[in-house]
Design a protein around this motif. Structure first.
Motif, PDB file in Angstrom:
ATOM      1  N   LEU A   1       0.845  -1.186   0.000  1.00 31.79           N
ATOM      2  CA  LEU A   1       0.000   0.000   0.000  1.00 31.79           C
ATOM      3  C   LEU A   1       0.884   1.240   0.000  1.00 31.79           C
ATOM      4  O   LEU A   1       1.816   1.342   0.771  1.00 31.79           O
ATOM      5  N   GLY A   2       0.598   2.145  -0.910  1.00 30.63           N
ATOM      6  CA  GLY A   2       1.386   3.371  -0.981  1.00 30.63           C
ATOM      7  C   GLY A   2       2.374   3.332  -2.126  1.00 30.63           C
ATOM      8  O   GLY A   2       2.009   3.058  -3.257  1.00 30.63           O
ATOM      9  N   GLU A   3       3.622   3.553  -1.819  1.00 32.98           N
ATOM     10  CA  GLU A   3       4.639   3.756  -2.841  1.00 32.98           C
ATOM     11  C   GLU A   3       4.745   2.611  -3.851  1.00 32.98           C
ATOM     12  O   GLU A   3       4.683   2.829  -5.050  1.00 32.98           O
ATOM     13  N   GLY A   4       4.906   1.376  -3.397  1.00 36.77           N
ATOM     14  CA  GLY A   4       5.102   0.258  -4.321  1.00 36.77           C
ATOM     15  C   GLY A   4       3.936   0.039  -5.259  1.00 36.77           C
ATOM     16  O   GLY A   4       4.109  -0.115  -6.466  1.00 36.77           O
ATOM     17  N   SER A   5       2.724   0.060  -4.716  1.00 36.66           N
ATOM     18  CA  SER A   5       1.561  -0.191  -5.560  1.00 36.66           C
ATOM     19  C   SER A   5       1.332   0.959  -6.544  1.00 36.66           C
ATOM     20  O   SER A   5       0.973   0.736  -7.701  1.00 36.66           O
ATOM     21  N   ASN A   6       1.559   2.185  -6.102  1.00 30.20           N
ATOM     22  CA  ASN A   6       1.399   3.335  -6.996  1.00 30.20           C
ATOM     23  C   ASN A   6       2.417   3.300  -8.127  1.00 30.20           C
ATOM     24  O   ASN A   6       2.095   3.584  -9.281  1.00 30.20           O
ATOM     25  N   LEU A   7       3.671   2.967  -7.793  1.00 27.30           N
ATOM     26  CA  LEU A   7       4.709   2.893  -8.811  1.00 27.30           C
ATOM     27  C   LEU A   7       4.413   1.789  -9.819  1.00 27.30           C
ATOM     28  O   LEU A   7       4.653   1.947 -11.013  1.00 27.30           O
ATOM     29  N   LEU A   8       3.888   0.664  -9.336  1.00 25.56           N
ATOM     30  CA  LEU A   8       3.535  -0.446 -10.231  1.00 25.56           C
ATOM     31  C   LEU A   8       2.438  -0.008 -11.202  1.00 25.56           C
ATOM     32  O   LEU A   8       2.531  -0.247 -12.407  1.00 25.56           O
ATOM     33  N   ARG A   9       1.421   0.665 -10.694  1.00 24.67           N
ATOM     34  CA  ARG A   9       0.328   1.162 -11.537  1.00 24.67           C
ATOM     35  C   ARG A   9       0.857   2.115 -12.604  1.00 24.67           C
ATOM     36  O   ARG A   9       0.535   2.013 -13.780  1.00 24.67           O
ATOM     37  N   ASP A  10       1.698   3.067 -12.172  1.00 24.32           N
ATOM     38  CA  ASP A  10       2.269   4.039 -13.104  1.00 24.32           C
ATOM     39  C   ASP A  10       3.152   3.363 -14.150  1.00 24.32           C
ATOM     40  O   ASP A  10       3.139   3.740 -15.319  1.00 24.32           O
TER      41      ASP A  10
ATOM     42  N   ASN B   1      10.412  -9.114  -2.424  1.00 22.69           N
ATOM     43  CA  ASN B   1      10.479  -9.910  -1.206  1.00 22.69           C
ATOM     44  C   ASN B   1       9.191  -9.866  -0.386  1.00 22.69           C
ATOM     45  O   ASN B   1       9.035 -10.620   0.559  1.00 22.69           O
ATOM     46  N   TYR B   2       8.268  -8.975  -0.748  1.00 22.91           N
ATOM     47  CA  TYR B   2       6.999  -8.913  -0.030  1.00 22.91           C
ATOM     48  C   TYR B   2       5.951  -8.217  -0.880  1.00 22.91           C
ATOM     49  O   TYR B   2       6.251  -7.243  -1.578  1.00 22.91           O
ATOM     50  N   MET B   3       4.726  -8.739  -0.819  1.00 23.00           N
ATOM     51  CA  MET B   3       3.605  -8.121  -1.520  1.00 23.00           C
ATOM     52  C   MET B   3       2.387  -8.246  -0.610  1.00 23.00           C
ATOM     53  O   MET B   3       2.071  -9.343  -0.144  1.00 23.00           O
ATOM     54  N   ASP B   4       1.714  -7.137  -0.355  1.00 19.40           N
ATOM     55  CA  ASP B   4       0.489  -7.195   0.436  1.00 19.40           C
ATOM     56  C   ASP B   4      -0.725  -7.265  -0.493  1.00 19.40           C
ATOM     57  O   ASP B   4      -0.584  -7.348  -1.718  1.00 19.40           O
ATOM     58  N   SER B   5      -1.910  -7.228   0.086  1.00 22.04           N
ATOM     59  CA  SER B   5      -3.128  -7.361  -0.716  1.00 22.04           C
ATOM     60  C   SER B   5      -3.284  -6.209  -1.708  1.00 22.04           C
ATOM     61  O   SER B   5      -3.818  -6.393  -2.802  1.00 22.04           O
ATOM     62  N   THR B   6      -2.807  -5.025  -1.344  1.00 19.89           N
ATOM     63  CA  THR B   6      -2.881  -3.885  -2.257  1.00 19.89           C
ATOM     64  C   THR B   6      -1.983  -4.128  -3.464  1.00 19.89           C
ATOM     65  O   THR B   6      -2.366  -3.849  -4.599  1.00 19.89           O
ATOM     66  N   GLY B   7      -0.775  -4.632  -3.222  1.00 18.80           N
ATOM     67  CA  GLY B   7       0.144  -4.966  -4.309  1.00 18.80           C
ATOM     68  C   GLY B   7      -0.444  -6.020  -5.220  1.00 18.80           C
ATOM     69  O   GLY B   7      -0.356  -5.924  -6.452  1.00 18.80           O
ATOM     70  N   LEU B   8      -1.069  -7.022  -4.625  1.00 14.87           N
ATOM     71  CA  LEU B   8      -1.716  -8.070  -5.406  1.00 14.87           C
ATOM     72  C   LEU B   8      -2.846  -7.483  -6.243  1.00 14.87           C
ATOM     73  O   LEU B   8      -3.000  -7.804  -7.427  1.00 14.87           O
ATOM     74  N   GLY B   9      -3.608  -6.572  -5.643  1.00 19.27           N
ATOM     75  CA  GLY B   9      -4.685  -5.896  -6.372  1.00 19.27           C
ATOM     76  C   GLY B   9      -4.155  -5.106  -7.559  1.00 19.27           C
ATOM     77  O   GLY B   9      -4.770  -5.081  -8.625  1.00 19.27           O
ATOM     78  N   GLU B  10      -3.000  -4.464  -7.388  1.00 19.20           N
ATOM     79  CA  GLU B  10      -2.394  -3.705  -8.497  1.00 19.20           C
ATOM     80  C   GLU B  10      -1.934  -4.629  -9.617  1.00 19.20           C
ATOM     81  O   GLU B  10      -2.017  -4.276 -10.791  1.00 19.20           O
TER      82      GLU B  10
END
Length: 115
Positions: free
Chosen positions: A24-33, A54-63
């Motif tokens: 949630l936040g930086e990683g997921s936003n950067l992936l979307r962009d 090395n880690y992905m949360d539910s937000t990252g998975l959603g992205e």
């Protein structure tokens, strides 16, 4: 560790090497962009190399799912490469391994676009 990525072209396919955390936040936003930028510049064959994630949360998975849908809606394909055990388990628990085309060998992933 924050999210970083490097893109390269291999046989007409965009390979995105990713490193860090997709959260949630930086990683997921950067992936979307990142996905939007690749599509915007005409790259519709995309392999996401998750070896360094090395880690992905539910937000990252959603992205990841959102990116997959975005690429598909524009006539492209998004495939995953080199999932670590944590990410692989996450995709199995959520049954998303049936949605994504997942590879463990880069040459095989690139060649799968040309079949």
């Amino acid at each position: 560790m924050s999210f970083k990525s490097v893109s390269r072209e291999v046989g007409g396919v965009t390979v995105i090497d990713m490193d860090g955390r997709i959260t949630l936040g930086e990683g997921s936003n950067l992936l979307r962009d990142l996905i939007g930028e690749k599509l915007g510049s005409g790259h519709k064959k995309i392999v996401m190399n998750l070896a360094g994630i090395n880690y992905m949360d539910s937000t990252g998975l959603g992205e990841l799912v959102s990116g997959y849908r975005q690429v598909k809606s524009q006539g492209g394909e998004l495939k995953l490469l080199n999932l670590n055990k944590k990410v692989s388990d996450l995709l199995q628990i959520t049954k998303l391994y049936t949605v994504f085309d997942i590879h463990s060998d880069e040459a095989e992933a690139v060649a799968s676009f040309h079949v």
